[in-house]
Write a protein that holds these residues in place. Sequence first.
Motif, mmCIF file in Angstrom:
data_model
loop_
_atom_site.group_PDB
_atom_site.id
_atom_site.type_symbol
_atom_site.label_atom_id
_atom_site.label_comp_id
_atom_site.label_asym_id
_atom_site.label_seq_id
_atom_site.Cartn_x
_atom_site.Cartn_y
_atom_site.Cartn_z
ATOM 1 N N ALA A 132 0.842 -1.204 0.000
ATOM 2 C CA ALA A 132 0.000 0.000 0.000
ATOM 3 C C ALA A 132 0.871 1.245 0.000
ATOM 4 O O ALA A 132 0.568 2.241 -0.687
ATOM 5 C CB ALA A 132 -0.935 -0.006 1.198
ATOM 6 N N CYS A 133 1.980 1.208 0.765
ATOM 7 C CA CYS A 133 2.889 2.361 0.831
ATOM 8 C C CYS A 133 3.503 2.617 -0.550
ATOM 9 O O CYS A 133 3.610 3.762 -0.994
ATOM 10 C CB CYS A 133 3.952 2.130 1.878
ATOM 11 N N HIS A 137 -0.148 5.248 -0.877
ATOM 12 C CA HIS A 137 -1.019 5.549 0.269
ATOM 13 C C HIS A 137 -0.123 5.990 1.426
ATOM 14 O O HIS A 137 0.504 5.183 2.087
ATOM 15 C CB HIS A 137 -1.856 4.337 0.686
ATOM 16 N N ARG A 139 -0.836 7.138 4.326
ATOM 17 C CA ARG A 139 -1.263 6.682 5.649
ATOM 18 C C ARG A 139 -0.633 5.323 5.949
ATOM 19 O O ARG A 139 -0.220 5.073 7.085
ATOM 20 C CB ARG A 139 -2.777 6.610 5.667
#
Length: 152
Positions: A132-133, A137, A139
Motif C-alpha cells: 500500500a505504501c 497511500h 497513511r
Amino acid sequence: MFRPLMIGAALFVAAPALAQMQATNPADRPSTPLPDATAQDSSNARSDAIAAQTAPGVAAANEDVAAQARLQSGAAAAVNTANDARYRADVRRYRAAMRTRRQVIASDAALQADRERAYAMAMSDWREQVRACKKGHSRACKLPTPNPQNYM
C-alpha cells in the motif's frame, strides 16, 4: 654322528611312555577299605550301632538347618517384597515424569505453533502495508510495523 642322533630321537619318542609307566597315580590303583571305616554304607552290627547313637543328634541338626533355611527364605521374601514395592514406586514415578514431560513438550509445541502463526499473520499484514505504501497511500507508510504479539 648318525648313531647319537638316532638314540636321541628314540628317547624323545619314548620319553612320554616311560614317564607314564613310572608315575602311576595311587588313586588309579584299587584299594580295599579299612576294616574300621565308619563312613561305609553297610548294614553290619557296628554301623547299625553307630547310626542308632547318632540318629537323634542328626535329626536335631537337620531340624536346625531346616529352621534356619525357613528363616532365611522368609527374610529373603521380605526383602524381595520390599524391593518389589520400591521398584513399583520407581516405575510409577518414572511414568509420571514421562507424562509430565510429554505434556510440557506438547504445550511447548502448541505455544511455538501459535507464535509461528502470529508471526506469519504479522508478516502478511506488513507486506500489505508495504504494498500500500509503494502504491502511494501515505497513511500506510506512517503506520507502525505489525507486532506478532498483537496476533496471539
